[in-house]
Write an enzyme that holds these catalytic residues in place. Structure first.
Site, PDB file in Angstrom:
ATOM      1  N   ASP A 206      -0.036   5.032   0.747  1.00  0.00           N
ATOM      2  CA  ASP A 206      -0.183   6.060   1.780  1.00  0.00           C
ATOM      3  C   ASP A 206      -0.332   5.436   3.167  1.00  0.00           C
ATOM      4  O   ASP A 206      -1.221   4.618   3.403  1.00  0.00           O
ATOM      5  CB  ASP A 206      -1.394   6.939   1.470  1.00  0.00           C
TER       6      ASP A 206
ATOM      7  N   ASP B 247       0.849  -1.186   0.000  1.00  0.00           N
ATOM      8  CA  ASP B 247       0.000   0.000   0.000  1.00  0.00           C
ATOM      9  C   ASP B 247       0.893   1.247   0.000  1.00  0.00           C
ATOM     10  O   ASP B 247       2.007   1.233   0.532  1.00  0.00           O
ATOM     11  CB  ASP B 247      -0.891  -0.022   1.241  1.00  0.00           C
TER      12      ASP B 247
END
Length: 230
Positions: A40, A38
């Site tokens: 952020d 992922d």
């Protein structure tokens, strides 16, 4: 008593491209394990809807950790929900500029070459659920990357800062790791959303995966963990 319907099991497939011609994949090449990452709150500090490269800050230790994992044979693929595109906060071109800087900095600062970056530009539905097969917790980005890059999802992991990331990994047939940096606030639990392990730093996460890779190559079925598992 009937079980509740699973909204992710009823999603349209028009946004999921799994039709990559076989000629585009390496013939006879072994399937590779992968770490799906992922963006952020996991790879970089979370600045909502940011596309300014000047505000890009990597999480502590992530470059060195990814370099170790890549050297051990893991493919590295970034998978990120970017509904800011659909919401009009920024354009695809603006995100592409940020992406270019992010990938270049990883190459320059850590010697890490990311195999691919997958993004979902769609908004969730009115209930906050994915309305496509690419928005996590749906598994579309992971499955699509596995198809194109010849990845072994059964020997791969998804790591992210929310339980949606964990669920996306499990739905794809991979492991699901939680990087607990404060991104998860709802903590809606289900079997698919239970992390295989939880980490607060990248060094421990890399050590955990390196041990698992070693176990896999030795044909071990053990499920050792490091970091804070819960």
């Amino acid at each position: 008593m009937s079980l509740p319907l699973d909204p992710l099991g009823m999603l349209p497939v028009q946004d999921l491209d799994l039709a990559a011609p076989a000629a585009e994949r390496a013939r006879g090449a072994p399937l590779r394990p992968c770490l799906f990452i992922d963006k952020d709150g996991t790879l970089i500090e979370n600045v909502p809807y940011n596309v300014d490269p000047r505000q890009l800050r990597f999480m502590p230790g992530v470059g060195a950790a990814l370099a170790r994992l890549q050297a051990a044979g893991l493919a590295l693929v970034i998978v990120t929900n970017q509904s800011g595109i659909a919401r009009g906060h920024f354009s695809r071109a603006q995100f592409a500029q940020l992406q270019e800087v992010l990938l270049q900095r990883l190459r320059d600062e850590a010697g890490v070459a990311i195999d691919d970056l997958m993004l979902c530009p769609h908004e969730p539905d009115a209930q906050g659920r994915p309305a496509c097969l690419c928005r996590k917790p749906a598994p579309g980005m992971l499955i699509g990357a596995a198809r194109r890059l010849n990845l072994d999802l059964t020997r791969s992991w998804m790591v992210g800062d929310t339980l949606d990331d964990v669920e996306a990994g499990h739905r794809a047939g991979a492991g699901g790791l939680l990087f607990d940096s404060g991104g998860e606030t709802v903590w809606r639990r289900s079997p698919l959303r239970e992390p295989d392990a939880v980490f607060t730093d990248w060094d421990a996460l890399a050590a955990h995966l390196l041990a698992r890779i070693g176990d896999s190559w030795q044909g071990s079925s053990s499920c050792s963990t490091s970091g804070t598992a819960r």
